[in-house]
Enzyme design. Structure first.
Site, PDB file in Angstrom:
ATOM      1  N   GLU A   1      47.577  42.786  45.961  1.00 52.90           N
ATOM      2  CA  GLU A   1      47.638  43.790  47.197  1.00 52.90           C
ATOM      3  C   GLU A   1      49.294  43.331  47.902  1.00 52.90           C
ATOM      4  O   GLU A   1      49.495  44.079  48.733  1.00 52.90           O
ATOM      5  CB  GLU A   1      46.751  41.904  48.273  1.00 52.90           C
ATOM      6  CG  GLU A   1      45.581  41.552  47.093  1.00 52.90           C
ATOM      7  CD  GLU A   1      45.134  43.141  47.915  1.00 52.90           C
ATOM      8  OE1 GLU A   1      44.831  43.536  47.750  1.00 52.90           O
ATOM      9  OE2 GLU A   1      43.811  42.709  47.691  1.00 52.90           O
TER      10      GLU A   1
ATOM     11  N   ASP B   1      38.721  45.745  40.088  1.00 50.42           N
ATOM     12  CA  ASP B   1      38.794  45.891  41.160  1.00 50.42           C
ATOM     13  C   ASP B   1      37.631  46.241  42.406  1.00 50.42           C
ATOM     14  O   ASP B   1      37.765  47.348  42.269  1.00 50.42           O
ATOM     15  CB  ASP B   1      40.479  46.278  41.698  1.00 50.42           C
ATOM     16  CG  ASP B   1      40.964  46.302  42.734  1.00 50.42           C
ATOM     17  OD1 ASP B   1      40.305  45.190  44.253  1.00 50.42           O
ATOM     18  OD2 ASP B   1      42.161  46.412  43.359  1.00 50.42           O
TER      19      ASP B   1
ATOM     20  N   HIS C   1      42.395  41.469  39.709  1.00 55.19           N
ATOM     21  CA  HIS C   1      43.574  40.792  40.316  1.00 55.19           C
ATOM     22  C   HIS C   1      43.328  39.635  40.462  1.00 55.19           C
ATOM     23  O   HIS C   1      42.278  40.001  41.471  1.00 55.19           O
ATOM     24  CB  HIS C   1      44.632  41.457  41.213  1.00 55.19           C
ATOM     25  CG  HIS C   1      43.603  42.169  42.515  1.00 55.19           C
ATOM     26  ND1 HIS C   1      43.513  41.589  43.737  1.00 55.19           N
ATOM     27  CD2 HIS C   1      43.338  43.009  42.809  1.00 55.19           C
ATOM     28  CE1 HIS C   1      42.929  41.527  44.876  1.00 55.19           C
ATOM     29  NE2 HIS C   1      42.302  43.227  44.215  1.00 55.19           N
TER      30      HIS C   1
END
Length: 440
Positions: free
Chosen positions: A273, A300, A218
């Site tokens: 998030e 991650d 991400h």
């Protein structure tokens, strides 16, 4: 498939406009959000929640809660997961209750854990092993530094969070240096990502092009300090390190003229998030289109080494396809164990990172973990300096990413371009002009 460069440039303008149009909504702390979380996690985090929390069970029998919150309440939910449960993620977030209900009712997650997969085997050592020596700690460090310092945050509802994906997209394309089989897009078909685009770079496969291998992490960041534009969220480990690790895998693939048999996609996910929003939108799109994704690897947080750790990395065993988990173990044992590294195993709980989005959409996914929890993530202190000032730990997962890409993507018979000029210390790599592609 992904857009060609010219189309991607046009989409850049569209994505930027959408981001600005949605910015006020994304930054509104009173905006409604529909959350699916484990019942225990939700009740512990929001004991005084005065809204309506509906008990639910998914197809795996897990006790869940469906609740309508305000955007600002996600901070309390996330803080509990990180500070008390000592893990990441913890929930999925949806733009509507109907969408959340459909998600809970679906049995796709069960299928994602039981899907029949191709036979995974370690058979490309002659190709992959030379790649491992090319992993550049200064290169990874340079990308982490840029992502964690060029903007005060990469929050999904800020202009900074909308600018960072554009840089990632452009940087990834620069590594391809005009290769005709490499393309990129900004993925904006996400109703609750606040206009923050995900980034998808595609290396087109040859004879197995309909089979897709995904490596992702991400691109957003979040912090307990400030809100929106003023949030202080460098996110060096969470997850600039994952994007930097992906970038290094891509750099070496391009430098080596790697041509996969299967289509390989690199993804930087938006809005992770705040409930795995970007990855879920992509995974759901792929499921709806009937795409054949044969393996997903999540990166991650890759660069923190706990002082008390007894292993170098861990393989996550939940939210993951058991056969793919075993393949991650096999890759480590074949490529990293001979270098003296050690592995362990762990679980990360419900909806802990983007691989859970792929599993819940019915696809096989898995994740390597840097080790014990980084205590300063989601704070202004998630900086490179706080993890020792180097990217040495991330080089381990970069090597594993190369092994995953090479073994699962396999290789075509020919390379497309000459190797890249090695990157100078701490600087992005310079690419030679591409050679003429061979005739088919």
């Amino acid at each position: 498939m992904a857009l060609r460069l010219a189309a991607a440039c046009a989409l850049l303008a569209t994505g930027a406009a959408t981001a600005h149009d949605n910015d006020a909504t994304a930054s509104d702390p009173m905006a409604e959000v529909h959350v699916v979380a484990e019942r225990g996690t939700f009740e512990a985090a929001l004991r005084d929640f005065s809204g309506r929390a509906l008990p639910r069970r998914d197809a795996e029998g897990r006790a869940l809660v469906l609740a309508t919150l305000r955007e600002h309440q996600l901070e309390d939910l996330s803080r509990h997961v990180h500070e008390v449960e000592r893990r990441c993620g913890g929930y999925f977030a949806f733009a509507s209750r109907a969408e959340a209900e459909a998600f809970i009712a679906s049995d796709a997650g069960v299928r994602g854990l039981r899907a029949p997969l191709p036979a995974y085997a370690v058979t490309h050592q002659d190709m992959v092993t030379p790649w491992l020596a090319q992993v550049s700690e200064p290169g990874i460090r340079a990308t982490i530094t840029h992502l964690s310092t060029a903007w005060p945050n990469r929050y999904y509802g800020s202009s900074h969070g909308h600018a960072a994906p554009l840089w990632i997209r452009d940087h990834w394309l620069s590594l391809a240096a005009g290769r005709g089989d490499v393309s990129a897009e900004l993925f904006i078909d996400c109703s609750n990502c606040g206009g923050q685009p995900s980034v998808i770079l595609t290396i087109q496969g040859t004879d197995l092009a309909d089979e897709i291998v995904v490596l992702g992490g991400h691109l957003d960041s979040i912090s307990n300090s400030g809100w929106g534009e003023n949030m202080d969220a460098p996110g060096a480990d969470d997850d600039a390190s994952g994007i930097a690790t992906l970038t290094e895998v891509l750099r070496i693939a391009m430098a080596e003229g790697y041509r996969p048999r299967r289509t390989v996609m690199f993804m930087g996910y938006a809005a992770e998030e705040v409930g795995l929003r970007g990855s879920r939108a992509i995974a759901q799109r792929f499921a709806g289109e009937g795409r054949n994704v044969v393996g997903v690897l999540q990166m991650d947080m890759t660069n923190y080494r706990s002082p008390g750790s007894t292993t170098d990395i861990r393989v996550m065993t939940d939210n993951s396809h058991p056969q793919l988990v075993q393949f991650l173990r096999d890759l480590f044992d074949a490529y990293l164990a001979p270098l003296g590294y050690t592995r362990g195993e762990s679980s990360c709980g419900y909806a802990c990172s983007d691989h859970a989005s792929w599993t819940q959409a019915g696809f096989p996914a898995a994740m390597y973990d840097e080790g014990p929890f980084f205590p300063l993530l989601h704070t202004p202190h998630d900086t490179l300096e706080q993890v020792g000032g180097t990217a040495q730990h991330a080089t381990i997962i970069a090597r594993l990413g190369l092994a995953f890409m090479g073994e699962l993507g396999q290789r075509a018979r020919t390379r497309l371009r000459a190797p890249a000029v090695p990157p100078p210390s701490g600087q992005p790599p310079r690419m030679r002009q591409p050679s003429r592609p061979p005739r088919p």
